[in-house]
Design a protein around this motif. Structure first.
Motif, short mmCIF file in Angstrom:
data_model
loop_
_atom_site.label_atom_id
_atom_site.label_comp_id
_atom_site.label_asym_id
_atom_site.label_seq_id
_atom_site.Cartn_x
_atom_site.Cartn_y
_atom_site.Cartn_z
N LEU A 1 0.84 -1.21 0.00
CA LEU A 1 0.00 0.00 0.00
C LEU A 1 0.87 1.26 0.00
O LEU A 1 0.60 2.23 -0.72
CB LEU A 1 -0.92 0.00 1.23
N ALA B 1 -5.88 4.42 2.12
CA ALA B 1 -5.60 2.99 2.05
C ALA B 1 -6.07 2.33 3.34
O ALA B 1 -6.00 2.93 4.42
CB ALA B 1 -4.11 2.73 1.85
N ARG C 1 0.41 5.56 -1.02
CA ARG C 1 -0.59 5.88 0.00
C ARG C 1 0.09 6.34 1.28
O ARG C 1 1.09 5.76 1.72
CB ARG C 1 -1.47 4.66 0.27
#
Length: 321
Positions: free
Chosen positions: A171, A233, A176
């Motif tokens: 992620l 996220a 993010r």
């Protein structure tokens, strides 16, 4: 009153030991004596006690499986099915039981299995229960992914920490910077993996949203808190929760992964068919089941063993750069 081996022996005018050998074929017995014992057994309608014989010989070819709430989700059912198939290939059968509500009830269940099962595989073990209380039972035990204190039993565990860290790192690599974990505070491995990845990255705003459970509805209900946090996220403790959030996102016009990237844990089949397909962390089921069956069917030798297998990141479309 059911006939006993002693009654058969008395009717055939032989010792109990000789009667037992004649009926089981486990030792030398003269032909005329064996015929006399068999005739007495037929006349008395004697039925051998299979459970007692199996307890003595430890050769029932039956392995018990104790499952908890996980049996009602895909991940738990998959593991039980794989164990059953592997044991069947080894010419063994399974006896499935649900985890009772108290340790006293569990001990009562296991006592009823004594002489029927050669071993028991636990797929669940509640925190606070004392595994040492099982030591008085003449059954071999193996624990899979159970939070067990002490080292008195064979255990196989999944390294959830590294698996979650890999998912959260994915992620972060996708750019993010406001990431939340959604799940239950008691999930120690998941918490450690999340915190490890965030700490390693630096300059990440992170948070935790606690839920009452790990099901679809819990992921859906967490949606408002996720949006209020401004998350770009989310790591969910289970795929079921992640898919619950998919429903929330669809109803609220939140696009995945454009606005919020999502990852889960368990590798449920539904995640692969979701749109977009869900990035997840998979359990090492094949390795775990193979080792469990090998261990449980081998002679008990040496000290109890702890085997740890890594979880595996499954990259899909719910994360994008």
């Amino acid at each position: 009153m059911a006939a006993t081996l002693k009654m058969v022996a008395e009717a055939a005018n032989v010792s109990i030991r000789t009667a037992g050998r004649a009926l089981s074929g486990s030792g030398p017995v003269k032909s005329e004596v064996a015929k006399r014992v068999l005739a007495a057994a037929r006349e008395l309608h004697y039925v051998p006690n299979a459970a007692a014989r199996n307890l003595k010989q430890q050769a029932s070819r039956i392995v018990g499986i104790i499952s908890g709430k996980s049996f009602f989700n895909e991940c738990g059912q998959r593991r039980v099915r794989m164990l059953e198939e592997a044991l069947r290939e080894a010419k063994h059968y399974t006896l499935l039981g649900g985890l009772p509500g108290s340790q006293e009830e569990l001990n009562e269940l296991l006592r009823s299995w004594t002489g029927i099962v050669e071993a028991v595989i636990f797929l669940a073990w509640p925190p606070g229960w004392n595994a040492e209380r099982l030591s008085s039972l003449p059954i071999r035990f193996l624990f899979i992914d159970c939070e067990l204190s002490g080292d008195g039993y064979d255990r196989i565990e999944t390294d959830r920490t590294s698996g979650v860290a890999a998912a959260v790192t994915e992620l972060i690599r996708a750019g993010r910077r406001r990431i939340v974990r959604v799940g239950m505070d008691g999930a120690v491995g998941r918490r450690a993996g999340f915190e490890q990845a965030v700490a390693a990255a630096g300059e990440i705003t992170s948070g935790f949203i606690a839920t009452e459970g790990l099901e679809f509805a819990d992921g859906f209900t967490a949606g408002d808190a996720i949006i209020a946090f401004g998350a770009d996220a989310v790591f969910f403790d289970t795929d079921r929760m992640a898919l619950g959030f998919y429903r929330y996102a669809s109803e609220r016009g939140v696009t995945i992964p454009e606005k919020v990237a999502v990852a889960g844990f368990d590798d449920d089949a539904a995640g692969a068919f979701a749109i977009p397909a869900l990035t997840t962390v998979a359990h090492p089921d094949a390795e775990t089941v193979a080792r469990a069956v090998e261990k449980i069917l081998s002679p008990a030798e040496g000290a109890p063993e702890l085997v740890v297998y890594p979880a595996r990141l499954v990259r899909r479309e719910s994360i994008s750069s």
